[in-house]
Design a protein around this motif. Structure first.
Motif, mmCIF file in Angstrom:
data_model
loop_
_atom_site.group_PDB
_atom_site.id
_atom_site.type_symbol
_atom_site.label_atom_id
_atom_site.label_comp_id
_atom_site.label_asym_id
_atom_site.label_seq_id
_atom_site.Cartn_x
_atom_site.Cartn_y
_atom_site.Cartn_z
ATOM 1 N N LEU A 338 -3.973 19.779 0.505
ATOM 2 C CA LEU A 338 -5.166 19.200 1.115
ATOM 3 C C LEU A 338 -6.415 19.548 0.313
ATOM 4 N N TYR A 339 -6.452 20.775 -0.184
ATOM 5 C CA TYR A 339 -7.607 21.187 -1.003
ATOM 6 C C TYR A 339 -7.679 20.364 -2.283
ATOM 7 N N GLU A 344 -10.048 15.864 -5.405
ATOM 8 C CA GLU A 344 -9.850 14.594 -6.093
ATOM 9 C C GLU A 344 -10.745 13.503 -5.496
ATOM 10 N N LEU A 345 -10.837 13.435 -4.162
ATOM 11 C CA LEU A 345 -11.671 12.422 -3.512
ATOM 12 C C LEU A 345 -13.149 12.634 -3.792
#
Length: 347
Positions: A338-339, A344-345
């Motif tokens: 998730l990190y 990336e987003l």
């Protein structure tokens, strides 16, 4: 009574497994379908047999058979459904070792429906195994046992066992200093006390009056369950406590209090087994293990990771006294994923 070891072959998801446990706290984690709940339900069923008063081998076999069927609820109540699925059938073999040279060994084939073979070495002892399932039951205790006795309802027997313990009256005599310390902490967290009246439970909140358990938060219901089990004498220094996913419907703010309460119960003498998918619970116990409170009794927290071997897809495990010693940590791997996704987003 303490559980020392479990070995199993061709049982449920376990092809072959052999693991040791801490006398204090055991934190079990892993991805779905790696056998976490099956593990503690097996330990619970075996513990219930040792705590039962059945003396003849026939009665003991009947008791364990019915407990395994009630706890696991295999289709058509067929014990053979608990044998690991494989071509050509097979035979499940399970051995649970306790202290005081007590042991429960049983086996059954995939074609068997209502029979198992059992060997028991049993030291007489007064102890109560307690299983807390993911969903709380204290808000429904008043009606649940009669429904379970008379109808087929889709709850496994751990809920029924817990409901019956909650219907016990309060014990006579004074609590120990350790029990009073734990009860005082629970009372401070909930800002009130637990009351049982006519098989229904209420939380008496300071300055606000009584609230039915169905009206208070899930976290308070679970703390209320532990509170009443202590008050009734069921949860004491001789107990073994199994808790399946305590984080279910739990506000993360309650996690520290739950973990700290289990530490205190362990210091009182309770052996604890919990399963979890929660990063917060896992880290809370890890921090408490690495940085214990000053002047507290030393305890050993055993972290057990269940995972599938990449080579053969069979469930295996590793264990350590800290998370640093665990190489396969599904919870931390997802946290890292998730990190990385977030980074990336965000570009």
């Amino acid at each position: 009574m303490k559980i020392k070891n479990l070995s199993a072959e061709d049982f449920m998801l376990f092809d072959k497994i052999d693991m040791k446990f801490s006398d204090n706290i055991n934190v079990i984690f892993g991805e779905n379908s790696t056998g976490k709940t099956a593990l503690i339900k097996t330990l619970y069923s075996s513990s219930k047999l040792l705590a039962d008063n059945s003396d003849t081998k026939e009665d003991q076999e009947k008791f364990l058979l019915n407990k395994l069927i009630g706890v696991f609820q295999p289709d058509k109540s067929s014990i053979g459904r608990l044998v690991a699925r494989q071509q050509g059938g097979g035979k499940a073999k399970v051995s649970v070792s306790f202290d005081k040279l007590s042991k429960v060994e049983f086996n059954f084939g995939y074609k068997q429906t209502n029979h198992l073979s059992l060997n028991v070495s049993k030291e007489k002892g007064d102890f109560i195994p307690i299983f807390l399932p993911p969903k709380e039951i204290i808000s429904s205790t008043g009606n649940f046992t009669s429904l379970y006795d008379d109808y087929h309802i889709e709850f496994d027997e751990t809920y029924y066992d817990l409901a019956r313990l909650l219907l016990r009256p309060l014990k006579k005599g004074k609590n120990t200093d350790e029990q009073n310390g734990i009860l005082s902490n629970f009372s401070d967290i909930m800002n009130g006390n637990v009351i049982q009246r006519d098989n229904h439970f209420f939380l008496n909140v300071k300055g606000s009056g009584e609230f039915e358990m169905g009206l208070v938060s899930e976290g308070f219901r679970k703390l209320s369950t532990l509170t009443y089990l202590i008050l009734s004498g069921s949860l004491n220094r001789k107990s073994i406590l199994f808790w399946d996913e305590p984080e279910t419907n739990m506000n993360p703010k309650m996690i520290y209090h739950i973990a700290n309460s289990l530490i205190e119960l362990s210091q009182m003498g309770v052996q604890v087994f919990i399963t979890t998918h929660s990063y917060f619970i896992q880290q809370a116990f890890n921090l408490m293990s690495c940085y214990p409170k000053k002047d507290s009794k030393p305890i050993k927290i055993n972290f057990i990771s269940l995972y599938r071997d990449n080579n053969n897809n069979k469930v295996v495990y590793e264990s350590s006294n800290s998370l640093d010693g665990i190489q396969h940590n599904a919870i931390m791997e997802e946290f890292d994923h998730l990190y990385d996704w977030e980074q990336e987003l965000m570009g």
